[in-house]
Design a protein around this motif. Structure first.
Motif, short mmCIF file in Angstrom:
data_model
loop_
_atom_site.label_atom_id
_atom_site.label_comp_id
_atom_site.label_asym_id
_atom_site.label_seq_id
_atom_site.Cartn_x
_atom_site.Cartn_y
_atom_site.Cartn_z
N HIS A 95 7.64 7.26 -9.08
CA HIS A 95 6.69 7.48 -10.15
C HIS A 95 6.23 6.11 -10.62
O HIS A 95 7.01 5.34 -11.16
N MET A 96 4.95 5.79 -10.42
CA MET A 96 4.47 4.42 -10.57
C MET A 96 3.34 4.32 -11.59
O MET A 96 2.58 5.27 -11.79
N VAL A 97 3.23 3.13 -12.17
CA VAL A 97 2.08 2.79 -13.01
C VAL A 97 1.33 1.67 -12.29
O VAL A 97 1.95 0.78 -11.68
N ILE A 98 0.00 1.71 -12.33
CA ILE A 98 -0.82 0.71 -11.65
C ILE A 98 -1.87 0.15 -12.61
O ILE A 98 -1.92 0.53 -13.78
N ASP A 99 -2.70 -0.75 -12.08
CA ASP A 99 -3.82 -1.34 -12.82
C ASP A 99 -3.31 -2.12 -14.04
O ASP A 99 -3.58 -1.77 -15.18
N LEU A 100 -2.61 -3.21 -13.76
CA LEU A 100 -1.92 -3.96 -14.81
C LEU A 100 -2.64 -5.24 -15.23
O LEU A 100 -2.09 -6.04 -15.97
N ASP A 101 -3.89 -5.43 -14.77
CA ASP A 101 -4.53 -6.73 -15.02
C ASP A 101 -4.90 -6.95 -16.48
O ASP A 101 -5.11 -8.09 -16.91
N GLN A 102 -4.98 -5.86 -17.29
CA GLN A 102 -5.27 -6.02 -18.71
C GLN A 102 -4.04 -5.79 -19.59
O GLN A 102 -4.13 -5.82 -20.82
N THR A 103 -2.91 -5.57 -18.96
CA THR A 103 -1.69 -5.25 -19.71
C THR A 103 -1.19 -6.47 -20.48
O THR A 103 -1.23 -7.59 -19.98
N ALA B 103 -5.06 8.71 -16.79
CA ALA B 103 -4.01 9.36 -16.01
C ALA B 103 -4.08 8.99 -14.54
O ALA B 103 -3.09 9.12 -13.81
N THR B 104 -5.23 8.51 -14.09
CA THR B 104 -5.34 8.07 -12.70
C THR B 104 -4.56 6.78 -12.45
O THR B 104 -4.39 6.38 -11.30
N ASN B 105 -4.09 6.13 -13.51
CA ASN B 105 -3.30 4.92 -13.35
C ASN B 105 -1.80 5.19 -13.28
O ASN B 105 -0.99 4.26 -13.32
N PHE B 106 -1.45 6.47 -13.16
CA PHE B 106 -0.05 6.85 -12.96
C PHE B 106 0.03 7.64 -11.66
O PHE B 106 -0.74 8.58 -11.45
N MET B 107 0.93 7.23 -10.77
CA MET B 107 0.95 7.76 -9.41
C MET B 107 2.30 8.37 -9.06
O MET B 107 3.35 7.94 -9.55
N PHE B 108 2.25 9.39 -8.19
CA PHE B 108 3.46 10.03 -7.68
C PHE B 108 3.46 9.92 -6.16
O PHE B 108 2.49 10.28 -5.49
N SER B 109 4.57 9.42 -5.60
CA SER B 109 4.73 9.36 -4.15
C SER B 109 6.18 9.71 -3.83
O SER B 109 7.08 8.89 -4.04
N HIS B 110 6.39 10.95 -3.36
CA HIS B 110 7.74 11.44 -3.11
C HIS B 110 8.54 11.31 -4.41
O HIS B 110 8.18 11.89 -5.41
N ASP B 111 9.62 10.52 -4.42
CA ASP B 111 10.43 10.37 -5.62
C ASP B 111 10.02 9.16 -6.46
O ASP B 111 10.67 8.83 -7.45
N TYR C 254 0.86 -1.19 0.00
CA TYR C 254 0.00 0.00 0.00
C TYR C 254 0.89 1.23 0.00
O TYR C 254 1.82 1.35 0.82
N VAL C 255 0.65 2.13 -0.95
CA VAL C 255 1.46 3.34 -1.09
C VAL C 255 0.54 4.56 -1.07
O VAL C 255 -0.42 4.63 -1.84
N GLU C 256 0.83 5.51 -0.18
CA GLU C 256 0.13 6.80 -0.21
C GLU C 256 0.67 7.59 -1.39
O GLU C 256 1.86 7.88 -1.47
N ALA C 257 -0.20 7.93 -2.35
CA ALA C 257 0.29 8.58 -3.56
C ALA C 257 -0.78 9.47 -4.17
O ALA C 257 -1.98 9.31 -3.92
N ASP C 258 -0.34 10.42 -4.99
CA ASP C 258 -1.23 11.27 -5.78
C ASP C 258 -1.26 10.73 -7.20
O ASP C 258 -0.23 10.28 -7.72
N ASP C 259 -2.42 10.80 -7.85
CA ASP C 259 -2.46 10.33 -9.23
C ASP C 259 -2.17 11.48 -10.18
O ASP C 259 -2.38 12.66 -9.87
N ALA C 260 -1.69 11.14 -11.36
CA ALA C 260 -1.24 12.14 -12.33
C ALA C 260 -2.39 13.00 -12.84
O ALA C 260 -2.21 14.19 -13.13
N PHE C 261 -3.60 12.42 -12.93
CA PHE C 261 -4.73 13.21 -13.45
C PHE C 261 -5.03 14.40 -12.56
O PHE C 261 -5.10 15.54 -13.03
#
Length: 471
Positions: free
Chosen positions: A428-436, A418-426, A372-379
């Motif tokens: 930069h993450m991509v999430i929601d990979l079940d259809q990738t 854009a909500t599937n890209f997240m920023f937490s401090h340094d 679990y990561v506290e993060a802001d989404d790019a959107f």
């Protein structure tokens, strides 16, 4: 625990599924080896550790089982070939072969650091290029002596007193005749493909260092870059280990159940969750409850928060059947997450466990557990910008670099919100990979990656600050 406080016979040690904590003694057929610290352990097969023999600190590599003698011969032959090629490697002190057991001891480089650990630290590009030149010079010396190293990961290099040492002779193959140009190029590319794609431009700066020792006709930036790309795609086969018990994972499977857990994350609390996941999900912080998946933040019994996605079809019998005979979405997300983290160097919340409830080959429900990561989404971050800033430009560059690596790696995300890209401090993450989908042909990739690019562009209102940053 002192090394004298506990000892193992060969039979007892072969039965272990986890490395012992602290120090212990291997007491095998009258040969005693005091292991002070376990560095690597493959149950029933191999142990590597810092050891004390006759009062001297050494590195001990112990081989277990019926194949022990074969592995020792291969290791000794490989280390000997390094010496003949003029490559620095820790000196062999002793070796011994017993029934179903054998060991090799080498000098212990007390102040050493693995190249992998050093590479992951904060280094300048100039320092990285210097390290890579040492690596490719070592590879060139191997090729000069008709040697192919088939296990080229960064942990097989140690840095001690600014000197590069090559270890692990078990992955070496000595050819009887000079290497072909293609074999040498492929092996050089194999070594460099273990780096993340963002460092490929540094690898291409090391061609001259290789050519000075072992000239290859036609070796240039284009041919090496293409060879690295091909080897990186070939290395995808190694990722199958994320579904089986090995150094990094513990897997269990039967007719009704499949489960794999990151070995470093095993805990009583996580085990309790996996026994009855729905109880935790329903009492957790449910973020989404859809017809096919539920997303929840779960607090385990030890207080640790994890992120859980449950995939379970409620759309009817036909959909449930069709969904059940395909690879589960949790399984796909588990694999892709490791692909991004291990092969491409793209960050995503660490996958902790995969669980499937099934009937034979029919999966009726699957679960993915990640950190679990506290993060802001790019959107939300970019759409709220009223004007650009150095921080916004830095985040945009980071996100564009991530998209470039996904594209070059032929990874089709399938949902470029854009909500599937997240920023937490340094981070930069991509999430929601079940259809990738990881594509295997460039022709097919062009069509799908264009869809990803078009979907990402639709995140931003024309003329907005965000649209300008990503134009």
């Amino acid at each position: 625990m002192s090394t004298e406080s506990f000892s193992y016979t060969l039979e007892a040690f072969l039965a272990l599924t986890e490395a012992p904590d602290g120090g212990f003694v291997l007491d095998i057929q009258g040969q005693q080896i005091a292991i002070d610290n376990v560095l690597r352990f493959l149950p029933g097969k191999r142990l590597v550790g810092k050891a004390t023999i006759d009062g001297k600190t050494v590195l001990a590599k112990c081989f277990l089982g019926s194949s022990a003698e074969r592995h020792i011969k291969r290791e000794l032959a490989g280390l000997g070939s390094f010496v003949r090629a003029g490559i620095d490697t820790p000196a062999i002190i002793a070796s011994e072969k017993l029934q179903n057991f054998g060991f090799i001891t080498t000098e212990f480089l007390a102040e050493s650091q693995s190249l992998d650990a050093l590479w992951q630290s904060d280094l300048s590009d100039e320092k990285r290029v210097g390290l890579l030149k040492s690596v490719v010079e070592t590879v060139a010396k191997l090729h000069q002596h008709n040697i192919i190293h088939k296990d080229p990961h960064l942990d097989n290099f140690l840095i001690s007193e600014d000197k590069l040492f090559l270890i692990d002779g078990g992955g070496v193959h000595q050819e009887s005749s000079p290497l072909s140009q293609q074999a040498a190029l492929d092996n050089l590319a194999f070594f460099l493909s273990v780096l993340f794609p963002r460092h490929d431009h540094l690898s291409l700066k090391c061609i001259a260092a290789y050519q000075r020792i072992y000239p290859l006709e036609g070796l240039d930036e284009q041919s090496l870059a293409e060879a690295i790309w091909k080897k990186r795609k070939w290395r995808e086969r190694y990722l199958e280990k994320v579904f089986r018990t090995c150094t990094d994972f513990v897997a269990e499977s039967n007719f009704r159940h499949f489960q794999v857990v990151d070995r470093n994350e095993i805990s009583e609390a996580l085990t309790d969750f996996l026994a009855t996941p729905d109880t935790y999900i329903n009492t957790g912080q449910v973020l989404k409850r859809g017809t096919t998946n539920t997303v929840s933040i779960v607090t385990l019994n030890d207080g640790k928060k994890v992120f859980v996605k449950r995939y379970k079809s409620t759309k009817g019998v036909l959909h449930k059947y069709l969904r059940g005979i395909r690879k589960s979405r949790a399984r796909n997300a588990w694999y892709v997450a490791h692909y991004l983290l291990r092969l491409l160097g793209i960050d995503t919340p660490k996958p902790l466990a995969l669980l499937e409830h099934k009937f034979g080959c029919f999966v009726n429900c699957s679960y993915l557990v990640t950190e679990y990561v506290e993060a802001d989404d790019a959107f939300h971050y970019f759409t709220q910008l009223q004007e650009s800033s150095p921080e916004a430009e830095k985040r945009a560059r980071s996100l564009l670099e991530m998209l470039r690596i996904l594209k070059d790696g032929m990874v089709y995300h399938g949902d470029m919100k854009a909500t599937n890209f997240m920023f937490s401090h340094d981070r930069h993450m991509v999430i929601d990979l079940d259809q990738t989908v990881i594509l295997d042909s460039r022709e097919k990739a062009a069509k799908y990656l264009r869809k990803d690019s078009e979907r990402f562009s639709r995140n931003w209102v024309v003329g907005s600050v965000a649209a300008q940053l990503f134009k």
